[in-house]
Design an enzyme around this catalytic site. Structure first.
Site, PDB file in Angstrom:
ATOM      1  N   HIS A   1       0.844  -1.189   0.000  1.00 24.11           N
ATOM      2  CA  HIS A   1       0.000   0.000   0.000  1.00 24.11           C
ATOM      3  C   HIS A   1       0.882   1.241   0.000  1.00 24.11           C
ATOM      4  CE1 HIS A   1      -3.493  -2.337   1.700  1.00 24.11           C
ATOM      5  NE2 HIS A   1      -2.511  -3.043   2.244  1.00 24.11           N
TER       6      HIS A   1
ATOM      7  N   GLU B   1       2.519  -0.956   4.385  1.00 28.06           N
ATOM      8  CA  GLU B   1       2.276   0.409   3.918  1.00 28.06           C
ATOM      9  C   GLU B   1       3.602   1.121   3.689  1.00 28.06           C
ATOM     10  OE1 GLU B   1      -0.627   2.056   3.437  1.00 28.06           O
ATOM     11  OE2 GLU B   1      -2.137   0.876   4.503  1.00 28.06           O
TER      12      GLU B   1
ATOM     13  N   HIS C   1      -2.366  -2.929  -3.397  1.00 32.11           N
ATOM     14  CA  HIS C   1      -3.756  -2.694  -3.014  1.00 32.11           C
ATOM     15  C   HIS C   1      -4.602  -2.494  -4.272  1.00 32.11           C
ATOM     16  CE1 HIS C   1      -6.426  -0.469   0.172  1.00 32.11           C
ATOM     17  NE2 HIS C   1      -6.886  -1.661  -0.124  1.00 32.11           N
TER      18      HIS C   1
ATOM     19  N   ASP D   1      -3.349   2.364  -4.945  1.00 30.51           N
ATOM     20  CA  ASP D   1      -2.004   2.351  -4.370  1.00 30.51           C
ATOM     21  C   ASP D   1      -1.375   0.952  -4.428  1.00 30.51           C
ATOM     22  OD1 ASP D   1      -4.155   1.889  -2.335  1.00 30.51           O
ATOM     23  OD2 ASP D   1      -2.488   1.593  -0.961  1.00 30.51           O
TER      24      ASP D   1
END
Length: 179
Positions: free
Chosen positions: A25, A107, A143, A153
């Site tokens: 992400h 992330e 993602h 993303d």
């Protein structure tokens, strides 16, 4: 390897679930602003909703990720990989629904479509390898791949071949067309 910062936003995985997918992400809060600590506060349910107008649109959301990698390559861990983090939302990968059940979410501090830093790729490769050493990881996706049309993303700024080269994992482990 990672600074631990336990998030309250997680749950148990379904019994007998193989953790075999990594989902990448990108996030920055506010969007395009880096190093504020707001991402960490967001995952901890401690974000000051009134600190920025953008935050009103995400007010009350309860999300998390297993890992967060800053622009300088610092790694934060919010949820144990043994638990289900709340990162992918409504999602599916290769016909399997609910990616949160069987994936590890990572992330990257950034904005979809914008480039990421060399330090992030290096830290990401280390995190991926560490997770793969512990779990039967078979694939890695963005993602955008597990929630197409809903999420974008990490986006076009993420260089999949660079990660594939650093990991030296088979091309088949990556989303079609990325490496």
């Amino acid at each position: 390897m990672a600074t631990h910062c336990p998030s309250p936003n997680f749950g148990p995985r379904p019994a007998a679930t193989d953790i075999d997918l990594l989902v990448l992400h990108s996030i920055s809060l506010p969007p395009g602003t880096y190093g504020t600590g707001d991402v960490q506060r967001f995952f901890m349910n401690q974000l000051d909703w009134d600190a920025h107008p953008y935050f009103q649109g995400i007010r009350g959301l309860r999300v998390s990720s297993h890992f967060f990698i800053t622009r300088v390559g610092t790694v934060w861990q919010f949820v144990s990989c043994n638990d289900r983090a709340w990162h992918a939302g409504a999602s599916s990968w290769q016909g399997r629904e609910r990616c949160n059940d069987y994936s590890v979410g990572i992330e990257l501090e950034g904005l979809e479509g914008q480039p990421f830093e060399a330090a992030q790729y290096a830290a990401l490769a280390q995190v991926c390898q560490h997770v793969e050493d512990e779990y039967p990881i078979r694939q890695i996706a963005g993602h955008e791949h597990v929630a197409p049309g809903r999420k974008q993303d990490p986006g076009s700024g993420f260089v999949w071949p660079e990660l594939q080269q650093m990991l030296n994992w088979p091309r088949a482990m990556f989303p079609p067309g990325t490496v």
